[in-house]
Design an enzyme around this catalytic site. Structure first.
Site, PDB file in Angstrom:
ATOM      1  N   LYS A 189      -5.508   3.721   9.096  1.00 24.64           N
ATOM      2  CA  LYS A 189      -4.598   4.604   8.382  1.00 24.64           C
ATOM      3  C   LYS A 189      -5.231   6.051   8.431  1.00 24.64           C
ATOM      4  O   LYS A 189      -4.289   7.202   8.732  1.00 24.64           O
ATOM      5  CB  LYS A 189      -4.484   4.237   6.868  1.00 24.64           C
ATOM      6  N   SER A 220       0.862  -1.264   0.024  1.00 20.66           N
ATOM      7  CA  SER A 220       0.036  -0.048   0.107  1.00 20.66           C
ATOM      8  C   SER A 220       0.648   1.374   0.020  1.00 20.66           C
ATOM      9  O   SER A 220       0.381   2.301  -0.106  1.00 20.66           O
ATOM     10  CB  SER A 220      -0.942  -0.011   1.267  1.00 20.66           C
TER      11      SER A 220
END
Ligand code: ADP
Length: 797
Positions: free
Chosen positions: A724, A681
């Site tokens: 996140k 990611s």
């Protein structure tokens, strides 16, 4: 009335004199004397010519061997020699005391003493006082005999036959073992009444001494007899116990039997226990196996067979308890209440096992405890971290030295009830290897269909776990063995936002710590600004564990200051925080730099929650190599390579010369270097950093990004969005660039976070660069030659 018995003949008033050592002779008494001294022998010889009479006088000191006249007392007694015989040149005499006399003058000193003596008549009147004295002395004599005073038969006869006080006093004085000077004193006292008093006084003293002696003797006797009595009783008890089979060992067996009978074990288990017990009873204490059997029986009898906390599932009460102990976590609380409601209706624990999933310090354990509290059940927590061996769950067989039951049964024993809330921590950290698969044993324990007869290898008998409410916890899901994962209902505990942490700290952690340290709000108050400073500058975490630790330190230091500086209270302001906790541990992410050059801000997800990740890229002269550092996992390395390939294939878009890479090495580093990182990611962040490094276009410092990048520049969906974004929010980022496909996950992000940040959804890499770079790199004019041979057509796709 004057009266002196045994009047000596007047003619014999000048008599030989014999000195006695340590002996006083009284009128009326019989005395046996051993005569060894020459002077005494000479006197004896002379006495024979005086009708066997001589004066006997005590010498003042018994130590003088050859006394002079002044070494003798001046009052003595005339004695008549009744018997006389010679032994080895010495004389042995028996003398009868006749008359008390005063020595007026020595008429001869050698070879023997001869003295002129005069009678000392003991004058007395029989007054009432004298009578009383005599009576008293008689009583004293009786008492003297009772307390064990020694009186010879001869002395007693002469005492009791004494017909006058004079005689009585003499008989007592000579018959009782007073000291010689005392006897001499009595002999010398002229008045009878005075002599009676003196005798009475001496008798009283003797009686007292004898009584004390008797007391001491009886105390000693008592002591001795107590010890003797105890030891006799013990001996008797021992033989009684032996007779009844209740000696030490028998006692243990009886105790086990009692425990087995008392335990609500199933019948087959009771039988097995009794069989083991009779085995133990037959074993010698020295048989090493006896200690194994004993431990086994202890386990069997100590387990809570059928001991249950009352089953009072009260959903309303449970809600109140959960609310009381925890801020936020609404969805989780709801789910738990649903679970409890089903449990209440069905009466059994059914359905999937709950798995609390989330980073450390977000309240997983604490919610577990709250559930136990709400239901009035016991709470146990067992960590499964690092378990690789099936035996850790299910126990070792008894043949194995030092065998013990597994952690499930151990937990049940600790709980002390058979229906506790049982938290199995770190279910994601169990491993599988040659020692067997712990997860299958775990499955058996957790599965409501079969855990009513969970078999532990050590116990050998089945234990019913069907009333236990198991809750598992995990930090990651990927490593949970699939078979186990299937049985779990994952309840996700997201990390907290700054605001939530602040609220938790203020309303829960601070009061809790204050209470634990015995302080009141008046004594230590932490201002909001100080609290915020603790959270922002001293911790960087998804949960509140470190915040709680720092708060504990603050309260502790405040307590110390109150005591040491004799203050009544401490108001904790940001300055005090700095004083107490030292320099800030974390600098706010954004304070570090201006716009980033050759770097970008990625968002990562770790076991500890979301994280901010800086990706750095730096070109240097070289030969087209890609250097990757910062403990990157394989997937992340590949993602870096893909990023580089993307940039190379799009060199033209970024105004980079053909084959620019041939003359450089590109170093990509992801601090902090010591923490392992992995996953695809960070793709967008890597491309961004590389482009910035090569084109010198800065990156906005307050823009974070996450997303996987394909070689052709597509941005793909990633996981852990919520975590996140929370991390980005905590770090103070203003904008987050996300893959378009992740838009759906935004619902889970708390509204206040959504409202304070900007989110940009992209599906292509150029969309990322457009937002992230402060200015866009100028596209290079494409010449025909520049296209060949390195960049195939597809690079533009
Ligand atoms: P975990 O088990 O998830 O690692 P803990 O349950 O040990 O975390 O939580 C750490 C501390 O934070 C505990 O003291 C707990 O009470 C507190 N805590 C965590 N979340 C909350 C919350 N939402 N409300 C109140 N206290 C909380």
């Amino acid at each position: 009335m004057n009266e002196t018995p045994n009047q000596p003949p007047v003619a014999q008033r000048e008599l030989p004199l014999i000195a006695l050592k340590d002996t006083v002779m009284f009128p009326g008494a019989l005395l046996s004397v051993n005569v060894t001294r020459p002077k005494s022998k000479a006197a004896l010889d002379a006495a024979s010519s005086h009708d066997g009479l001589a004066v006997f006088v005590c010498q003042k000191s018994p130590k003088v061997e050859d006394p002079a006249s002044e070494d003798l007392y001046t009052v003595g007694t005339i004695g008549k020699i009744r018997r006389f015989w010679r032994v080895d040149g010495d004389y042995n005499l028996t003398i009868e005391g006749m008359t008390r006399v005063h020595i007026d003058e020595f008429t001869q000193l050698d070879p023997s003493f001869v003295a002129r003596v005069a009678d000392v008549a003991g004058s007395f009147e029989r007054t009432e006082e004298v009578e009383a004295l005599i009576r008293n002395i008689n009583n004293q004599l009786k008492r003297f005999g009772e307390v064990g005073g020694a009186l010879s038969l001869e002395a007693s006869i002469s005492i009791f036959s004494a017909d006058d006080p004079n005689r009585l006093v003499d008989a007592i004085a000579s018959g009782i073992d007073f000291k010689a000077p005392e006897k001499q004193e009595i002999l010398q006292i002229p008045d009878v009444k005075d002599r009676l008093e003196k005798i009475s006084e001496l008798l009283a003293r003797e009686i007292r001494v004898l009584e004390i002696g008797q007391q001491i003797a009886s105390q000693t006797q008592q002591k001795i007899s107590k010890v003797a009595k105890e030891s006799i009783l013990k001996e008797q008890l021992h033989s009684i116990e032996k007779e009844l089979g209740m000696d030490d060992e028998g006692h243990e067996i009886a105790e086990f039997r009692r425990k087995i009978k008392a335990a609500a074990m199933p019948d087959d288990i009771k039988e097995k226990s009794l069989r083991e017990l009779s085995r133990l009873a037959k074993m010698s204490t020295y048989n090493p196996e006896s200690s194994y059997v004993r431990t086994y029986l202890e386990w069997l009898t100590d387990l809570p067979w059928g001991v249950k906390s009352p089953n009072n599932v009260d959903v309303v009460n449970a809600r109140a308890t959960l609310e009381r102990d925890h801020y936020g976590l609404e969805k989780i609380k709801e789910r738990i209440l649903e679970y409890l409601a089903v449990h209440k209706l069905s009466g059994k624990i059914r359905g999937p096992i709950l798995c609390f999933f989330g980073p450390p310090g977000v309240g997983k354990t604490s919610i577990g405890k709250s559930i136990a509290d709400a239901l009035g059940r016991k709470f146990v927590r067992v960590s499964l971290g690092g378990i690789r061996d099936e035996a850790e769950i299910r126990g070792h067989r008894r043949t194995y030295v030092g065998a013990l039951p597994g952690r499930i049964i151990q937990g049940i024993k600790t709980a002390g009830t058979s229906n506790p809330i049982f938290m199995l921590d770190e279910i994601d950290k169990i491993g599988i290897d040659f020692r067997g698969d712990p997860s299958s044993a775990l499955l058996e324990a957790l599965d409501p269909e079969q855990n009513n007869s969970f078999s532990d290898h050590y116990l050998e008998v089945a234990y019913d776990l069907s009333d236990v409410m198991f809750i598992t916890t995990a930090n990651v899901l990927g490593t949970i063995p699939p078979a186990l994962r299937d049985r779990l209902e994952i309840i996700e505990f997201p990390g907290y936002t700054m605001e939530e942490k602040f609220q938790i700290a203020k309303s829960f952690l601070v009061p809790k710590q204050r209470e634990q340290h015995g302080m009141t709000k008046e004594q230590v108050d932490i201002t909001d600004k100080a609290m915020m400073k603790v959270i922002a500058d001293y911790t960087r975490e998804a949960g509140v564990r470190n915040s709680e630790r720092e708060i504990a330190a603050l309260v502790r230091k405040a307590a110390k200051e109150i005591v040491e500086a004799k203050k009544t209270s401490v108001n904790v302001t940001p300055d005090v925080v700095r004083k107490y906790l030292g320099p800030e541990k974390f600098t706010p992410y954004l304070a570090e730099k201006e716009h980033l050059l050759g770097a970008s801000t990625g968002l990562a997800w770790t076991e500890a929650g979301g994280e901010i990740l800086t990706v750095e890229a730096t070109p240097m002269p070289g030969r087209g190599q890609l250097i990757l550092t910062g403990q990157l996992g394989d997937v992340m390395k590949e993602s870096a390579q893909a990023a580089m390939s993307y940039v190379r294939s799009h060199a033209e878009n970024f105004g980079l010369p053909d084959r620019f890479y041939a003359k450089i090495d590109l170093h990509i580093h992801v601090p902090a270097g010591a923490i392992p990182k992995d996953g695809p990611s960070a793709g967008t962040a890597m491309v961004c950093a590389i482009v910035s490094a090569l084109t010198k276009a800065p990156v906005y410092k307050d823009v974070g990004m996450t997303g996987e990048v394909t070689l052709r520049g597509r941005v793909l969906e990633i996981g852990g969005v919520k975590e996140k974004i929370l991390a980005a929010h905590r770090a103070g980022l203003k904008t987050v660039i996300l893959p378009k496909d992740n838009k759906k996950d935004m619902e889970e992000v708390p509204k206040n976070v959504r409202d304070t940040m900007k989110f940009v959804y992209v599906d292509r890499m150029d969309g990322v660069l457009k937002i992230a770079l402060v200015h866009q790199p100028r596209r290079r004019q494409v010449t025909k030659s520049s296209l060949q041979p390195a960049f195939p057509q597809q690079a533009q796709a």
